[in-house]
Scaffold this motif. Structure first.
Motif, PDB file in Angstrom:
ATOM      1  N   UNK A 140       0.820  -0.523  -0.429  1.00  0.00           N
ATOM      2  CA  UNK A 140       0.471  -0.319   0.163  1.00  0.00           C
ATOM      3  C   UNK A 140       0.940   1.455   0.043  1.00  0.00           C
ATOM      4  N   UNK A 141       1.560   1.122   0.472  1.00  0.00           N
ATOM      5  CA  UNK A 141       2.833   2.303   1.354  1.00  0.00           C
ATOM      6  C   UNK A 141       4.073   1.794   1.196  1.00  0.00           C
ATOM      7  N   UNK A 142       5.214   2.154   0.905  1.00  0.00           N
ATOM      8  CA  UNK A 142       6.856   2.009   1.371  1.00  0.00           C
ATOM      9  C   UNK A 142       7.394   3.539   1.177  1.00  0.00           C
ATOM     10  N   UNK A 143       8.332   3.923   2.279  1.00  0.00           N
ATOM     11  CA  UNK A 143       8.868   5.078   2.506  1.00  0.00           C
ATOM     12  C   UNK A 143       9.991   4.898   3.142  1.00  0.00           C
ATOM     13  N   UNK A 144      11.283   5.378   2.809  1.00  0.00           N
ATOM     14  CA  UNK A 144      12.221   5.962   4.156  1.00  0.00           C
ATOM     15  C   UNK A 144      12.309   6.858   4.930  1.00  0.00           C
ATOM     16  N   UNK A 145      12.740   6.844   6.136  1.00  0.00           N
ATOM     17  CA  UNK A 145      12.555   8.137   6.465  1.00  0.00           C
ATOM     18  C   UNK A 145      13.872   8.448   7.749  1.00  0.00           C
ATOM     19  N   UNK A 146      14.189   9.439   7.372  1.00  0.00           N
ATOM     20  CA  UNK A 146      15.591   9.994   8.075  1.00  0.00           C
ATOM     21  C   UNK A 146      15.188  11.322   9.275  1.00  0.00           C
ATOM     22  N   UNK A 147      15.710  10.551  10.696  1.00  0.00           N
ATOM     23  CA  UNK A 147      15.295  11.490  11.787  1.00  0.00           C
ATOM     24  C   UNK A 147      16.751  11.969  11.795  1.00  0.00           C
ATOM     25  N   UNK A 148      17.587  12.575  11.564  1.00  0.00           N
ATOM     26  CA  UNK A 148      18.675  12.586  11.977  1.00  0.00           C
ATOM     27  C   UNK A 148      19.346  13.916  12.750  1.00  0.00           C
ATOM     28  N   UNK A 149      20.346  13.927  13.196  1.00  0.00           N
ATOM     29  CA  UNK A 149      20.600  14.083  14.725  1.00  0.00           C
ATOM     30  C   UNK A 149      20.353  15.648  15.406  1.00  0.00           C
ATOM     31  N   UNK A 150      20.253  16.662  15.987  1.00  0.00           N
ATOM     32  CA  UNK A 150      20.322  17.866  16.044  1.00  0.00           C
ATOM     33  C   UNK A 150      19.519  18.234  15.437  1.00  0.00           C
ATOM     34  N   UNK A 151      17.918  17.523  15.208  1.00  0.00           N
ATOM     35  CA  UNK A 151      17.017  18.345  15.256  1.00  0.00           C
ATOM     36  C   UNK A 151      15.321  17.859  14.211  1.00  0.00           C
ATOM     37  N   UNK A 152      16.028  15.800  13.801  1.00  0.00           N
ATOM     38  CA  UNK A 152      14.800  15.341  13.162  1.00  0.00           C
ATOM     39  C   UNK A 152      13.503  15.289  13.942  1.00  0.00           C
ATOM     40  N   UNK A 153      12.418  15.782  12.602  1.00  0.00           N
ATOM     41  CA  UNK A 153      11.311  15.826  13.191  1.00  0.00           C
ATOM     42  C   UNK A 153      10.482  14.279  13.798  1.00  0.00           C
ATOM     43  N   UNK A 154       9.643  15.023  14.778  1.00  0.00           N
ATOM     44  CA  UNK A 154       8.954  14.123  15.725  1.00  0.00           C
ATOM     45  C   UNK A 154       7.465  13.059  14.058  1.00  0.00           C
ATOM     46  N   UNK A 155       7.095  12.506  15.083  1.00  0.00           N
ATOM     47  CA  UNK A 155       5.588  12.201  14.312  1.00  0.00           C
ATOM     48  C   UNK A 155       4.218  12.295  15.172  1.00  0.00           C
ATOM     49  N   UNK A 156       3.474  13.249  15.244  1.00  0.00           N
ATOM     50  CA  UNK A 156       2.850  13.129  16.347  1.00  0.00           C
ATOM     51  C   UNK A 156       1.689  11.855  16.209  1.00  0.00           C
ATOM     52  N   UNK A 157       0.797  11.842  17.698  1.00  0.00           N
ATOM     53  CA  UNK A 157      -0.126  10.231  18.086  1.00  0.00           C
ATOM     54  C   UNK A 157      -0.538  10.683  16.984  1.00  0.00           C
ATOM     55  N   UNK A 158      -0.568   9.009  16.352  1.00  0.00           N
ATOM     56  CA  UNK A 158      -1.852   8.867  14.808  1.00  0.00           C
ATOM     57  C   UNK A 158      -2.078   7.599  14.674  1.00  0.00           C
ATOM     58  N   UNK A 159      -3.294   7.432  14.256  1.00  0.00           N
ATOM     59  CA  UNK A 159      -3.537   5.562  13.748  1.00  0.00           C
ATOM     60  C   UNK A 159      -2.892   6.022  12.295  1.00  0.00           C
TER      61      UNK A 159
END
Length: 307
Positions: A140-159
């Motif tokens: 249905x979906x594919x992705x790669x997520x990057x969360x670098x140091x010193x500021x990688x953004x979060x993902x808020x609570x969700x379903x």
């Protein structure tokens, strides 16, 4: 569906839909009737009966060491290559951080990268998804997520299912996500957090879906996130588990799990491959509570089973 002022569209609830969302000014908690594990706990596969039982109970199960160190290094190099591809950065499938302009996610990555396509077809991954969903599956979906140091953004609570139902037309929560860690996940570098057992309750959200909501929601989701009281009630009921572990581990989690992650203000980056498998018997229709479909690279319409 007719657009109204402010580039939003009011959608009428479909008759008989249990998972109404974004159509009321007050949220609701709806108990799920579908199973979390659709296959038999005795079915052949890489998950044992105890792991499937844990998935049914908690909505997730972790698989340490899914990838060996050599594989991890190879995929880390592939993520570095994709993040520095100037042509890809100009593509709509590439999402950058609002503040730093660094790459946040790259979507439909199994069609961009041969390496990611291979792991998406790997029986260690897709075989487990088939066990959980009890059928053939498609991506249905594919992705790669990057969360670098010193500021990688979060993902808020969700379903995820709330969004996939409202904006992609996924009928019921018969989908499972696989997050494969390519860096060590610590409690302090923005690891994935899940409320165990939360997959059994659908949390409806308030606020209509704007036109092309995906353009802003992929950077920072606002529509489709639960209200504070609902999050508090779910956390009090279920608690919060942190998905920590070494690079190469994977977490399989149900599409309706309440989950999120914090910002990463440490020096230690976090990145992962994210694959969503939906049952071929749960193919998406028209969006339930959005004016138009999201692009194919976010919510696939090709239900060809993964082989």
């Amino acid at each position: 569906m007719t657009a109204v002022a402010g580039s939003t569209a009011r959608t009428s609830p479909r008759t008989g839909d249990r998972y109404r969302t974004r159509v009321s000014d007050t949220p609701d908690l709806v108990e799920r009737i579908e199973p979390t594990v659709w296959g038999s706990e005795s079915s052949a596969g890489m998950f044992g009966a105890q792991e499937l039982a844990a998935h049914a109970r908690d909505g997730f199960v972790q698989v340490p060491g899914l990838l060996d160190p050599q594989e991890v290094a190879g995929y880390q190099a592939e993520l570095d290559r994709l993040a520095t591809d100037a042509g890809l950065r100009a593509d709509d499938r590439c999402v950058v951080e609002k503040s730093s302009n660094e790459v946040r996610s790259i979507f439909e990555v199994h069609r961009i990268s041969d390496a990611i396509a291979r792991i998406a077809r790997d029986e260690r991954v897709v075989g487990r998804a088939r066990q959980i969903l009890g059928s053939d599956v498609y991506i249905h979906q594919s992705r790669i997520n990057y969360k670098p140091g010193f500021g990688g953004g979060g993902f808020y609570w969700h379903s995820d299912f709330e969004t996939w139902h409202a904006e992609d037309g996924m009928p019921v929560p018969r989908a499972v996500s696989c997050s494969i860690s390519l860096t060590d996940n610590h409690p302090y570098n923005g690891c994935l957090m899940i409320m165990p057992g939360s997959q059994r309750t659908f949390v409806s959200c308030v606020g209509e879906t704007p036109e092309e909501n995906f353009r802003s929601s992929l950077k920072e989701q606002e529509i489709g996130t639960p209200d504070n009281d609902s999050i508090t009630a779910m956390a009090n009921r279920h608690g919060i588990a942190m998905m920590t572990g070494k690079a190469g581990g994977a977490t399989f989690f149900d599409s309706n799990c309440m989950h999120g992650s914090g910002d990463n203000i440490t020096p230690y980056s976090r990145s992962n491959i994210f694959l969503v498998f939906n049952s071929v018997e749960n193919a998406c229709t028209e969006p339930y509570y959005a004016p138009t479909r999201r692009p194919e690279y976010i919510g696939a319409r090709d239900v060809t089973p993964v082989r």
